[in-house]
Design an enzyme around this catalytic site. Sequence first.
Site, short mmCIF file in Angstrom:
data_model
loop_
_atom_site.label_atom_id
_atom_site.label_comp_id
_atom_site.label_asym_id
_atom_site.label_seq_id
_atom_site.Cartn_x
_atom_site.Cartn_y
_atom_site.Cartn_z
N ASP A 285 47.11 16.25 5.54
CA ASP A 285 48.17 15.94 4.45
C ASP A 285 49.29 16.95 4.81
O ASP A 285 49.29 17.79 5.50
CB ASP A 285 47.80 16.16 3.16
CG ASP A 285 48.46 15.45 2.03
OD1 ASP A 285 49.71 15.21 2.35
OD2 ASP A 285 47.90 15.32 0.81
C1 NOJ Z 1 51.58 14.65 0.21
C2 NOJ Z 1 50.80 13.61 -0.64
O1 NOJ Z 1 49.79 14.54 -0.81
C3 NOJ Z 1 50.32 12.50 0.39
O2 NOJ Z 1 49.74 11.58 -0.41
C4 NOJ Z 1 51.56 11.92 0.92
O3 NOJ Z 1 50.87 10.64 1.96
C5 NOJ Z 1 52.04 13.13 1.80
N1 NOJ Z 1 52.69 13.95 1.06
C6 NOJ Z 1 53.39 12.74 2.65
O4 NOJ Z 1 54.29 12.12 1.77
#
Ligand code: NOJ
Length: 752
Positions: A285
């Site tokens: 993430d």
């Molecule tokens: C953080 C989020 O937790 C995740 O769900 C998302 O896909 C990513 N950022 C990318 O934007």
Amino acid sequence: MKPAKIISASLTVLTLAMVSSCTGSEQAKDPAEAKVEKLLSLMTIDEKIGQMSQLDPGTLGSDENLKKAVRDGRLGSLLNYFGTKEVNEIQRIAVEESRLGIPLLIGRDVIHGYKTIFPIPLGMAASWNPGLVKGAFRIAAEEASSQGIKWTFAPMIDITWDPRWGRIAEGCGEDPFLASAMAAAMVHGIQGDSLSDPASMAACAKHYAGYGFSEGGRDYNTTYITEPVLRNVVLKPFKAARDAGALTFMSAFNDLNGIPASGNEFTLRQILRDEWHFDGFVVSDWASVTEMVSHGYAVDEKDAAAKAINAGVDMEMATTSYFDNIKILLAEKKITQKQIDNAVRSILKVKFRLGLFENPYTDPDAARKILDPSFLEHARTMARQSAVLLKNDKNILPLNRSIGSVAVSGPLADAPRDQLGTWCFDGNAANSVTPLKAISDFLGKEKVNFAPGLGYSRDRSEKGFDQALKTAERSDAVIFFAGEEWILSGEGQSRGEINLPGAQDELISLLDKTRIPLIVVIMAGRPLAIGRLLEEADAVIYAWHGGTMAGPAIADLIFGIESPSGKLPVTFIKGSGQIPFYYYRNNTGRPATPGSWTPIDSIPVENPQSSLGYKSFWLDYGYTPLLPFGFGLSYTTFEYSDLSLSDLSMPMNGKLIIKASVQNTGKMDGDEIAQLYLRDRVGSITRPVRELKGFKRIHLEKGEKTEVVFELTSEDLAFFNGKITAAEPGEFDVWIGPDSSNGLHGEFILEK
Ligand code: NOJ
């Protein structure tokens, strides 16, 4: 006793996996593998590190720096870079100007629609209609891929028991069986029948794993999850996504039992790779690799990179700890060349499977397919089937179309951005059809008296109350749109108290006192504690944040074009103090029963210590939730009868057929969702009081009767007991019914 071995987790998942275009065994014979090996043999270490790096375009400071990184083969993927022209140009640089011509993989969060926005995923789960959900994700893929996006960070399939957690909006609720069915449907929709179809994208099962158990519902918080809960609950939808062929997984932000999910060899290597044989790739993430420093699990970013690579995170999102440290880590022997090669292999394989090498560019004409009328119609059906009727006193709904006039009130009645919900980067509020517009279109403007009463959901000002009340008094019914603004749910948007924000409860109480029939529609990103309004209103529809077409869908239901048919994908609680409260909880040693609960205000002063009976309840809430998982009413009524089991006992390798009749006994055609629940009475570890094991959405014309048939094998009875996954012989209860607290009851024995 010889326990049965597990092959698959659930009936629905098994069926969906069989139609998957890319199952595990097919992955193993992937023709892309030879091409990957050839390419890998030509790559320098810098090019390999490039493939393992994904950046947001802003990170490199300028467009020129970005183009140079791509040209130099130092970047394998971009997120948040879109637009057909822009993507085609950066792709041209990757394909034509970089040494090996490896195409970029462009990712974006397309969570519940791209331009045509569907209900939030929690709402879609309330439809209990995997086929419809698959269709919604197919449309999302068609729209997004037409803009050069070939990878979406969806499905989000974190089970949570905590409605305070803002990200409950993005997931499929509390139940592993329902969430698994949804996960598979979403992956099939995103990836389509053929991965190389230009309208297919790669799916990303996230957030692996345990993120939905963030302590206290506070986002990004620590999680402690026992292995049985991890395997029997949290991981089930991820396994379903893997079986459906999800090409990628995302490692989560949280630390899990002391080890951050992005450095967790147990979940990433042992379970995902060794047990499940996943051969796509894992992306971290956003900054979850470098955040292991804040977690106190890595000394610095270099150490974090080593831990993530050792655990099995193949691509780093947004930060540059791989970019900056892999060569040093290799020299120091903290990671191996084999690990790097395996990570790059997995990434390249996905690019081959998506057809990016043959067809790296996006057809600019495909963009015409955005917000197509057929897409909007699908969004309307999806929003309609997602809405759950919670109350309908004296059959006040549906309203008669020839009603004199209605008052439309409440902060969500005409809030085009709010109805789109969270995680909706690309949806445009200008495309939203609000309830006010839809009701006015349906009845004619002259019959609609609009007075919102409150400007927005958190509004505490009573300035608008007078007008709302006067408007109600000159109307034949009030339709009040309550709920939450979109910004109150989603990532980083947790709440401590999950009641209706602002002065909404106060205004609803005043409207109730007018004695004008009061219909409340709730548009929210989470299951709110709505006990007070549920008592006051004559009818209540829970419509979630329903997306672009929420307005027409709600109007369809209010005026009886179709009967509501959604069912709750999550337990509705009376107040935050009940959290966590989910239907498949284990029994206590002292379960409360009707009559064994003493409400706080009925306790005589100075009563003796033992007077309350020592049962498991809350003095203020009792022992039941506000509404059970699976609950939902209809304008018609359904009667369940004639439960039958093919046998009283089931051999370990046999199967059991369970049937019941369902009849539409009301005055309207409608859909019912028949649910199958089990209870394993005694286990080597304590077992839940009920577990969903099957469901069927059936359409019945008025008066029509049908039979619902479910098949169980011992695989469906299996669970992880801390050592092995197996079904255990003994007595089982079974129910077929309309929700998790009702149903026809039967019993059977699983033989040794
Ligand atoms: C953080 C989020 O937790 C995740 O769900 C998302 O896909 C990513 N950022 C990318 O934007």
